[in-house]
Design a protein around this motif. Sequence first.
Motif, PDB file in Angstrom:
ATOM      1  N   LEU A 180      67.191 -48.530  -2.003  1.00 56.76           N
ATOM      2  CA  LEU A 180      68.003 -47.955  -2.999  1.00 56.76           C
ATOM      3  C   LEU A 180      68.076 -48.067  -4.620  1.00 56.76           C
ATOM      4  N   ALA A 181      68.503 -49.286  -4.745  1.00 59.39           N
ATOM      5  CA  ALA A 181      68.557 -50.557  -5.790  1.00 59.39           C
ATOM      6  C   ALA A 181      67.021 -50.327  -6.634  1.00 59.39           C
ATOM      7  N   SER A 182      65.711 -50.014  -6.017  1.00 58.48           N
ATOM      8  CA  SER A 182      64.579 -49.691  -6.621  1.00 58.48           C
ATOM      9  C   SER A 182      64.508 -48.341  -7.718  1.00 58.48           C
ATOM     10  N   VAL A 183      64.805 -47.481  -6.282  1.00 62.33           N
ATOM     11  CA  VAL A 183      64.906 -46.035  -7.033  1.00 62.33           C
ATOM     12  C   VAL A 183      65.697 -45.938  -8.135  1.00 62.33           C
ATOM     13  N   PHE A 184      67.270 -46.526  -8.287  1.00 58.72           N
ATOM     14  CA  PHE A 184      68.365 -46.377  -9.091  1.00 58.72           C
ATOM     15  C   PHE A 184      67.350 -46.737 -10.378  1.00 58.72           C
ATOM     16  N   TYR A 185      66.538 -47.895 -10.206  1.00 62.91           N
ATOM     17  CA  TYR A 185      66.505 -48.972 -11.533  1.00 62.91           C
ATOM     18  C   TYR A 185      64.970 -47.703 -12.294  1.00 62.91           C
TER      19      TYR A 185
ATOM     20  N   LEU B  25      55.354 -50.058 -11.565  1.00 68.48           N
ATOM     21  CA  LEU B  25      54.526 -50.139 -10.541  1.00 68.48           C
ATOM     22  C   LEU B  25      54.468 -51.642  -9.807  1.00 68.48           C
ATOM     23  N   GLY B  26      54.346 -52.621 -10.308  1.00 69.23           N
ATOM     24  CA  GLY B  26      54.926 -53.747  -9.321  1.00 69.23           C
ATOM     25  C   GLY B  26      55.958 -53.208  -9.073  1.00 69.23           C
ATOM     26  N   ILE B  27      57.368 -53.392  -9.034  1.00 68.35           N
ATOM     27  CA  ILE B  27      57.938 -52.937  -7.937  1.00 68.35           C
ATOM     28  C   ILE B  27      57.822 -51.016  -6.827  1.00 68.35           C
ATOM     29  N   GLU B  28      57.307 -50.541  -7.307  1.00 70.97           N
ATOM     30  CA  GLU B  28      56.486 -49.567  -5.888  1.00 70.97           C
ATOM     31  C   GLU B  28      55.577 -50.685  -5.496  1.00 70.97           C
ATOM     32  N   ALA B  29      54.602 -51.632  -6.184  1.00 70.95           N
ATOM     33  CA  ALA B  29      53.842 -52.398  -4.770  1.00 70.95           C
ATOM     34  C   ALA B  29      54.534 -52.907  -3.892  1.00 70.95           C
ATOM     35  N   ILE B  30      55.744 -53.782  -4.227  1.00 69.41           N
ATOM     36  CA  ILE B  30      56.500 -54.401  -3.432  1.00 69.41           C
ATOM     37  C   ILE B  30      57.502 -53.911  -2.481  1.00 69.41           C
ATOM     38  N   ASN B  31      57.660 -52.531  -2.538  1.00 66.13           N
ATOM     39  CA  ASN B  31      57.922 -51.476  -1.760  1.00 66.13           C
ATOM     40  C   ASN B  31      57.250 -51.047  -0.599  1.00 66.13           C
ATOM     41  N   CYS B  32      55.464 -50.676  -0.618  1.00 64.32           N
ATOM     42  CA  CYS B  32      55.302 -50.726  -0.697  1.00 64.32           C
ATOM     43  C   CYS B  32      54.821 -52.311   0.458  1.00 64.32           C
ATOM     44  N   ILE B  33      54.463 -52.831   0.508  1.00 60.18           N
ATOM     45  CA  ILE B  33      54.723 -54.326   0.746  1.00 60.18           C
ATOM     46  C   ILE B  33      55.579 -54.291   2.445  1.00 60.18           C
ATOM     47  N   ILE B  34      56.447 -54.255   1.346  1.00 64.82           N
ATOM     48  CA  ILE B  34      58.328 -54.739   2.846  1.00 64.82           C
ATOM     49  C   ILE B  34      57.765 -53.893   3.602  1.00 64.82           C
ATOM     50  N   TYR B  35      58.048 -52.527   3.283  1.00 68.53           N
ATOM     51  CA  TYR B  35      57.573 -51.694   4.069  1.00 68.53           C
ATOM     52  C   TYR B  35      56.901 -51.297   5.463  1.00 68.53           C
ATOM     53  N   PHE B  36      55.588 -52.377   4.586  1.00 68.51           N
ATOM     54  CA  PHE B  36      54.698 -52.431   5.834  1.00 68.51           C
ATOM     55  C   PHE B  36      54.937 -53.212   6.284  1.00 68.51           C
ATOM     56  N   SER B  37      55.048 -54.471   5.931  1.00 62.67           N
ATOM     57  CA  SER B  37      55.146 -55.566   6.708  1.00 62.67           C
ATOM     58  C   SER B  37      56.707 -55.043   7.887  1.00 62.67           C
TER      59      SER B  37
END
Length: 162
Positions: free
Chosen positions: A57-62, A80-92
Amino acid sequence: MFVMPRTLIICVRAFQGITAAASIALTAYVVNWHLRGRHLSTPPSINFLLFCPIFTLASVFYIELMQRFAPKATRPILSLGIEAINCIIYFSGFIAVAICLGDLAFCNGSVCMAGRGAAVLAAVQFSLWMFSAILAAKEIFQGGGRQIKLPGRGRGTRDVEL
């Protein structure tokens, strides 16, 4: 060159927000069940899966608000980095919760179903963030993002674009 319409990105962001809210509700239910009873403490994977949608939610707002209200202050590589971080945390996160639920001797009832639902929503979120990260990377690397200009050195040299 095919350019994605802005409405598709807005729909993806809205779906990311809705699934994040649903994931918060399901995961908070599981955490509350662990805190209420005389059970063992909440598994760390469930706690991590509670952090993931809050970060989303913080990422989408930002990402969305910075592009709308401060377009000159946004950096496409940072988004792009924020989106990649979200990918990594959701995958894990969804892998950890799936392993945690798979190791249980029995899993039935509303709490177990909520945990499974949270893992499925985390997998959906991983897919959504991967899709939006691929779109952002494609836009950046095909020249759609802002380019950095380095001044040329000496006389007769041109500016170099990166």
